[in-house]
Write a protein that holds these residues in place. Structure first.
Motif, PDB file in Angstrom:
ATOM      1  N   SER A 244       0.828  -1.210   0.000  1.00 42.83           N
ATOM      2  CA  SER A 244       0.000   0.000   0.000  1.00 42.83           C
ATOM      3  C   SER A 244       0.863   1.262   0.000  1.00 42.83           C
ATOM      4  O   SER A 244       0.536   2.264  -0.641  1.00 42.83           O
ATOM      5  N   VAL A 245       1.990   1.198   0.719  1.00 41.49           N
ATOM      6  CA  VAL A 245       2.894   2.357   0.761  1.00 41.49           C
ATOM      7  C   VAL A 245       3.553   2.546  -0.609  1.00 41.49           C
ATOM      8  O   VAL A 245       3.675   3.671  -1.108  1.00 41.49           O
ATOM      9  N   VAL A 247       2.395   1.727  -3.540  1.00 37.06           N
ATOM     10  CA  VAL A 247       1.416   2.280  -4.489  1.00 37.06           C
ATOM     11  C   VAL A 247       1.260   3.783  -4.250  1.00 37.06           C
ATOM     12  O   VAL A 247       1.266   4.578  -5.191  1.00 37.06           O
ATOM     13  N   ARG A 248       1.178   4.181  -2.985  1.00 35.51           N
ATOM     14  CA  ARG A 248       1.052   5.609  -2.686  1.00 35.51           C
ATOM     15  C   ARG A 248       2.304   6.363  -3.133  1.00 35.51           C
ATOM     16  O   ARG A 248       2.229   7.441  -3.726  1.00 35.51           O
ATOM     17  N   GLU A 251       2.309   7.284  -6.698  1.00 36.75           N
ATOM     18  CA  GLU A 251       1.491   8.463  -7.000  1.00 36.75           C
ATOM     19  C   GLU A 251       2.254   9.745  -6.667  1.00 36.75           C
ATOM     20  O   GLU A 251       1.967  10.802  -7.207  1.00 36.75           O
ATOM     21  N   GLU A 252       3.242   9.628  -5.769  1.00 29.17           N
ATOM     22  CA  GLU A 252       4.002  10.814  -5.345  1.00 29.17           C
ATOM     23  C   GLU A 252       5.327  10.955  -6.092  1.00 29.17           C
ATOM     24  O   GLU A 252       6.159  11.771  -5.702  1.00 29.17           O
ATOM     25  N   ALA A 280       0.488  -0.153 -10.706  1.00 28.48           N
ATOM     26  CA  ALA A 280       1.038   1.166 -10.357  1.00 28.48           C
ATOM     27  C   ALA A 280       2.346   1.425 -11.099  1.00 28.48           C
ATOM     28  O   ALA A 280       2.570   2.520 -11.627  1.00 28.48           O
TER      29      ALA A 280
END
Ligand code: SAH
Length: 314
Positions: A244-245, A247-248, A251-252, A280
């Protein structure tokens, strides 16, 4: 390494089974490592099954950081509000010392061979080595990364396989520094190791120095934002955090850290989560070059510009 700083404050309440869910919800707001509910009594049914009866203990651990007193006051306030609806006992607090954790794993931590040449060795042992062995001496303290976890082993094998001498490496989420040290010892010129956790940074710095690679490995507190602010990039980027980290972080701007034709090792991913991480990395201009599995975990090797991996699949 062993001092008597407290790292966690245990908190527990013995409550009726009906109150357990509401109390768990309150504790969960303050306990990053989760909440456990334990039965205090069992009864045996006619068909010989033990079933819990009576009160239960709801237990959680608060991080004993600079905000502990504030966290505790907020927790007690929330419990007071809940106590207006249900009768509740006062919470019981139990400090958990740093030493207990480190002593517990020291008893279980033995020299460990990973991949072809890497040998992860507890700092207090001195086992015989073969001429080709690459020793990584570790005193991980409270930081994650003793080499025993499948996600770490997948990364170590990937470093051994994909690192080219002279490369620059970024190790995001360095923990004990294990991957950064492996990269330096296998020939990386420069390793930028980052972690958001101050204790991990301290431990990683000690481990880097103890392995004689401080001239090539720089450990810094921070994450992707700090790396991007410096315009940092590398031809090999290691990220062993959590699906989850990851994937985030994509996005960053995580993909920007990889130089053209560079590779990225993504780990901390359960088999069932591989798909979302794969999606991702593709959204951000990378291609999947290889996947390695160990137990329930998978590491994804991604590449920029779709250059073929020569030795990707083992
Ligand atoms: N690289 C080591 C440790 C992995 S554990 C190994 O392979 O064994 C993951 C580490 O990432 C932890 O030390 C944690 O503090 C750190 N971490 C978690 N989220 C992070 C983030 N967003 N940015 C940087 N580090 C992070």
């Amino acid at each position: 390494m062993t001092d008597d700083r407290m790292n966690w404050l245990g908190v527990s309440l013995t409550v009726s089974a009906e109150a357990a869910e509401a109390v768990s919800e309150v504790l969960a707001r303050f306990a990053p490592a989760g909440v456990a509910v334990e039965a205090t009594n069992f009864t045996v049914t006619p068909d010989d099954h033990g079933v819990p009866v009576g009160d239960v203990i709801v237990r959680a651990y608060l991080p004993a950081d600079a905000e502990l007193e504030q966290t505790r006051a907020r927790l007690e306030e929330s419990l007071w509000h809940l106590g207006q609806l249900l009768p509740l006992p006062a919470p019981v607090y139990t400090p958990v010392a740093d030493q207990d954790w480190s002593e517990a794993w020291k008893a279980n931590f033995k020299p460990l061979r990973v991949g072809k040449r890497l040998m992860v060795i507890p700092a207090w042992l001195d086992p015989p080595l073969a001429p080709d062995d690459v020793p990584i001496r570790l005193d991980p303290g409270m930081a994650f990364g003793t080499g025993t976890h499948p996600t770490t082993q997948l990364c170590l094998c990937a470093v051994e396989r994909h690192l080219r001498p002279g490369q620059t490496v970024i190790d995001l989420g360095t923990g004990s520094g294990i991957l950064a040290i492996a990269a330096a010892k296998l020939g990386a010129n420069r390793v930028l190791a980052y972690d958001i956790d101050a204790e991990a940074v301290r431990v990683a710095q000690e481990n880097v120095a103890a392995n004689g690679v401080a001239d090539r490995v720089r450990v810094t507190k921070g994450s992707l934002a700090e790396l991007r602010a410096k315009g940092a990039s590398a031809s090999l980027v290691l990220v062993n955090i959590l699906a989850s980290v990851i994937v985030r972080l994509f996005e960053e701007g995580l993909a920007d850290l990889v130089e053209p034709e560079g590779r990225m090792v993504l780990s901390g991913i359960l088999d069932s989560q591989a798909y979302e991480v794969h999606a991702a990395l593709q959204r951000h201009g990378l291609t999947l070059a290889a996947q390695e599995h160990l137990e329930d975990w998978v590491a994804l090797i991604a590449e920029k510009e779709g250059k073929l991996v020569d030795a990707g699949r083992g």
